[in-house]
Design an enzyme around this catalytic site. Structure first.
Site, short mmCIF file in Angstrom:
data_model
loop_
_atom_site.label_atom_id
_atom_site.label_comp_id
_atom_site.label_asym_id
_atom_site.label_seq_id
_atom_site.Cartn_x
_atom_site.Cartn_y
_atom_site.Cartn_z
CD GLU A 147 5.98 0.33 -24.83
OE1 GLU A 147 6.20 1.10 -23.88
OE2 GLU A 147 6.72 0.27 -25.83
CD1 TRP B 272 9.44 -0.63 -22.80
CD2 TRP B 272 11.13 0.21 -21.59
NE1 TRP B 272 10.45 -0.27 -23.66
CE2 TRP B 272 11.50 0.25 -22.95
CE3 TRP B 272 12.03 0.69 -20.65
CZ2 TRP B 272 12.72 0.74 -23.39
CZ3 TRP B 272 13.27 1.19 -21.09
CH2 TRP B 272 13.60 1.20 -22.44
CD1 TRP C 241 21.46 19.04 -12.42
CD2 TRP C 241 20.26 19.25 -14.28
NE1 TRP C 241 21.42 17.81 -13.03
CE2 TRP C 241 20.69 17.91 -14.17
CE3 TRP C 241 19.49 19.61 -15.39
CZ2 TRP C 241 20.37 16.93 -15.12
CZ3 TRP C 241 19.18 18.63 -16.33
CH2 TRP C 241 19.61 17.33 -16.19
CG ASN D 52 5.26 6.73 -22.86
OD1 ASN D 52 5.87 6.93 -21.81
ND2 ASN D 52 5.86 6.30 -23.97
CD1 TRP E 299 18.05 14.22 -13.58
CD2 TRP E 299 16.60 12.94 -12.46
NE1 TRP E 299 18.76 13.38 -12.75
CE2 TRP E 299 17.90 12.58 -12.06
CE3 TRP E 299 15.52 12.26 -11.89
CZ2 TRP E 299 18.17 11.58 -11.11
CZ3 TRP E 299 15.77 11.26 -10.96
CH2 TRP E 299 17.08 10.93 -10.57
CD1 TRP F 114 10.22 11.50 -13.93
CD2 TRP F 114 11.07 13.25 -15.05
NE1 TRP F 114 9.19 12.38 -14.18
CE2 TRP F 114 9.69 13.46 -14.87
CE3 TRP F 114 11.82 14.21 -15.73
CZ2 TRP F 114 9.04 14.60 -15.34
CZ3 TRP F 114 11.16 15.35 -16.20
CH2 TRP F 114 9.79 15.54 -16.01
P1 FAD Z 1 0.31 1.28 -22.31
O1 FAD Z 1 0.97 1.79 -23.53
O2 FAD Z 1 -1.05 0.70 -22.48
O3 FAD Z 1 1.31 0.23 -21.66
C1 FAD Z 1 0.87 -0.84 -20.82
C2 FAD Z 1 1.61 -0.83 -19.51
O4 FAD Z 1 3.01 -1.00 -19.72
C3 FAD Z 1 1.50 0.48 -18.75
O5 FAD Z 1 0.30 0.53 -18.01
C4 FAD Z 1 2.73 0.46 -17.86
O6 FAD Z 1 2.53 -0.32 -16.70
C5 FAD Z 1 3.74 -0.25 -18.75
N1 FAD Z 1 4.55 0.75 -19.44
C6 FAD Z 1 4.32 1.32 -20.64
N2 FAD Z 1 5.31 2.18 -20.97
C7 FAD Z 1 6.19 2.15 -19.95
C8 FAD Z 1 7.42 2.82 -19.70
N3 FAD Z 1 7.97 3.65 -20.57
N4 FAD Z 1 8.07 2.56 -18.54
C9 FAD Z 1 7.55 1.69 -17.64
N5 FAD Z 1 6.38 1.03 -17.83
C10 FAD Z 1 5.71 1.25 -18.97
N6 FAD Z 1 4.54 4.89 -15.72
C11 FAD Z 1 4.00 4.56 -14.54
O7 FAD Z 1 3.30 3.55 -14.43
N7 FAD Z 1 4.21 5.34 -13.44
C12 FAD Z 1 4.97 6.47 -13.47
O8 FAD Z 1 5.14 7.13 -12.44
C13 FAD Z 1 5.51 6.85 -14.73
N8 FAD Z 1 6.23 8.00 -14.85
C14 FAD Z 1 6.74 8.34 -16.08
C15 FAD Z 1 7.49 9.52 -16.19
C16 FAD Z 1 8.01 9.91 -17.42
C17 FAD Z 1 8.82 11.18 -17.51
C18 FAD Z 1 7.79 9.10 -18.55
C19 FAD Z 1 8.34 9.50 -19.89
C20 FAD Z 1 7.07 7.92 -18.45
C21 FAD Z 1 6.55 7.52 -17.23
N9 FAD Z 1 5.81 6.33 -17.09
C22 FAD Z 1 5.28 6.00 -15.86
C23 FAD Z 1 5.72 5.36 -18.20
C24 FAD Z 1 4.53 5.50 -19.14
O9 FAD Z 1 4.38 6.83 -19.57
C25 FAD Z 1 3.20 5.02 -18.52
O10 FAD Z 1 3.36 3.75 -17.94
C26 FAD Z 1 2.12 4.93 -19.61
O11 FAD Z 1 1.93 6.17 -20.23
C27 FAD Z 1 0.83 4.46 -18.99
O12 FAD Z 1 -0.20 4.49 -19.94
P2 FAD Z 1 -0.88 3.15 -20.43
O13 FAD Z 1 -1.24 2.30 -19.27
O14 FAD Z 1 -1.99 3.54 -21.36
O15 FAD Z 1 0.30 2.47 -21.24
#
Ligand code: FAD
Length: 482
Positions: free
Chosen positions: A280, A283, A311, A346, A364, A387
């Site tokens: 993750e 990502w 859209w 997420n 979006w 997005w």
């Molecule tokens: P954990 O599950 O603990 O993951 C650890 C770290 O991995 C996160 O802190 C993050 O840095 C990274 N990570 C995890 N999932 C993703 C992902 N899908 N994409 C990129 N990095 C990821 N994340 C942001 O940091 N900033 C945003 O502006 C953002 N906008 C989003 C918009 C949408 C529509 C969606 C679907 C996802 C978005 N995310 C964004 C990705 C993700 O939702 C968040 O990083 C995550 O929910 C953060 O929670 P966590 O730290 O507990 O994640």
């Protein structure tokens, strides 16, 4: 040794540990001038959103205190960085400026411009890694191009081996003999006042490096085990919530990588939970990689055929979505969690995103802009890539026919309705079997729970089955291949 100082320009790297740009400045033995510049001129539409400003205020307070404990002082300035940095260099007689690289298009351009501006004055601009596990140039396909699909990107990153170990923070930072003037942080007005909507943010977060470390330690001790299975459950405290700390650079990804690997035994072999968590984290790297190579990612569809997508402009649908009043409980819970805490789980981000883009057919970019303003972890690369993934227009996108059903998603990932009860308290007394679709509940059940649809909680603003068919016909019309 000359006593010409080095300016360390802090941006999205608000920490002292594992900060190669700062560490190198200290190693030279020269005095260090740490500076943060509030510059709303460069990013245009992507200037800091309101929730990010709240976070920044608190994070800067922490950084300033940490720097002071080491004998130096954080200098705050406002204005266009391209003017402020050269002026500060002249003021303090700087030998060099050190920065951690950023990958946002305007920030990378600014680094290049400043380097060229400063050179004639004999001041070096030195750029350092630290915000990513690997620099974008380190990862390329066999033909030398960028990756557009996550899994091969992950394999390529993994095959490069263990990321560099974190650099410890120095106990002392030498200051120049003459104090450097600084703005007063409070005067920057980063905090909301009328009204003060930040109460929920204060309850939910501890910005700053110490708060970030504590969050990491707590996550490793209490939620890393089981992460792979539970990370999709918004009703459980199953993810790290490190995203805002990572965005503001209060913790480096390398620090996280090594802490997780060492908790997993340190032998190099990762258990399934740890590996999934690091994937993750990657990502985030992948999104930065995409933004670096495709700087239009935040504004334009990655797949050009989407430019013609029909859209809809739907101001009332957008407003209902923003306020958490769509009549779909899991969507409303997510949007209210976001408004209240600056964060959303997420899985729920995916559900609300799909609802906006596919059910409402709102572009979006409008969801992206709302998230930008309200998320404490608003991050250009992650937000844009996510997005576009949801809209189906991205590099490695969700297939266009995948339209999330908000009722089934709620039932699957919030089976007891705990998450909905928390954020949509007016539905709190409904039984779990009804809470994700109150319009299907028996009249007596609604009455017993004190729910009057259309009064205490909205009717669904549209019929999901109709919206799904409509979305699919639109998507098929732009002939998007799965
Ligand atoms: P954990 O599950 O603990 O993951 C650890 C770290 O991995 C996160 O802190 C993050 O840095 C990274 N990570 C995890 N999932 C993703 C992902 N899908 N994409 C990129 N990095 C990821 N994340 C942001 O940091 N900033 C945003 O502006 C953002 N906008 C989003 C918009 C949408 C529509 C969606 C679907 C996802 C978005 N995310 C964004 C990705 C993700 O939702 C968040 O990083 C995550 O929910 C953060 O929670 P966590 O730290 O507990 O994640």
């Amino acid at each position: 040794m000359s006593d010409k100082p080095i300016i360390v320009w802090f941006r999205q790297d608000l920490r002292l540990t594992d900060h190669p740009a700062l560490a190198r400045a200290i190693e030279t033995g020269r005095p260090v001038v740490p500076v943060y510049i509030l510059d709303d001129t460069g990013p245009g539409q992507w200037a800091l959103g309101a929730a990010s400003r709240w976070w920044l205020h608190h994070s800067l307070l922490e950084l300033a205190a940490d720097i002071e404990r080491r004998g130096a002082r954080l200098v705050l300035r406002t204005g266009a960085a391209r003017a402020v940095i050269p002026a500060l260099c002249a003021e303090v007689g700087a030998e060099a400026v050190h920065v951690s690289r950023m990958y946002e298009p305007w920030a990378a351009a600014l680094e290049r411009d400043l380097k060229a501006d400063l050179e004639p004055a004999g001041v070096a601009l030195r750029r350092f890694p630290g915000s990513l596990l690997r620099e974008p140039e380190e990862i390329a396909t066999q033909s030398g191009g960028p990756y557009k699909v996550y899994t091969p990107f992950w394999r390529a990153l993994r095959d490069l081996g263990v990321p560099r170990p974190p650099v410890a923070a120095s106990a002392h930072i030498a200051s120049p003999a003459r104090a450097v003037g600084s703005d007063d942080l409070a005067a920057w007005g980063l905090l909301p006042t009328r009204p003060d909507w930040a109460g929920g943010l204060r309850d939910a977060w501890v910005p700053g490096e110490a708060g970030a470390r504590k969050r990491l330690t707590t996550f490793i001790a209490s939620a890393l085990k089981g992460y792979k299975e539970d990370r999709n459950r918004p009703d459980l405290p199953a993810t790290s919530r490190l995203s805002p700390h990572l965005h503001f650079g209060e913790l480096s990804p390398s620090t996280i990588w090594h802490a997780v690997a060492s908790a997993a035994g340190g032998s190099g072999k990762l258990d399934a939970d740890s590996e999934h968590f690091l994937k993750e984290l990657v990502w985030r790297e992948f999104s930065a990689h995409l933004l670096f190579h495709f700087p239009d990612l935040p504004d334009s569809p990655f797949r050009p055929e989407f430019a013609a997508f029909p859209w809809r402009e739907d101001a009332s649908g957008l407003a209902a979505w923003q306020k958490g009043r769509t009549g779909y409980p899991i969507v409303d819970a997510g949007m209210r969690e976001l408004w209240h805490t600056g964060y959303m789980h997420n899985r729920v981000r995916m559900i609300v995103g799909s609802f906006l883009v596919k059910d409402l057919l709102v572009p979006w970019q409008q969801g992206e802009a709302w998230f930008w303003d309200t998320l404490v972890d608003a991050d250009l690369a992650n937000n844009a890539a996510s997005w576009q993934w949801i809209a189906g227009s991205g590099a490695d996108a969700a297939p266009y026919f995948r339209v999330f059903n908000p009722v089934l998603q709620g039932q699957k990932f919030d089976p007891e309705g705990t998450y909905v009860r928390r954020w949509v308290p007016e539905l709190g007394k409904l039984p779990a079997g009804d809470i994700h679709a109150p319009w299907q509940a028996a009249a007596a059940t609604l009455q017993a729970a004190g729910v009057v649809l259309g009064q205490t909680y909205p009717h669904p603003i549209l019929d999901h089955a109709m919206a799904r068919d409509r979305a699919l016909s639109h998507y098929e019309a732009v002939k998007v291949k799965a």
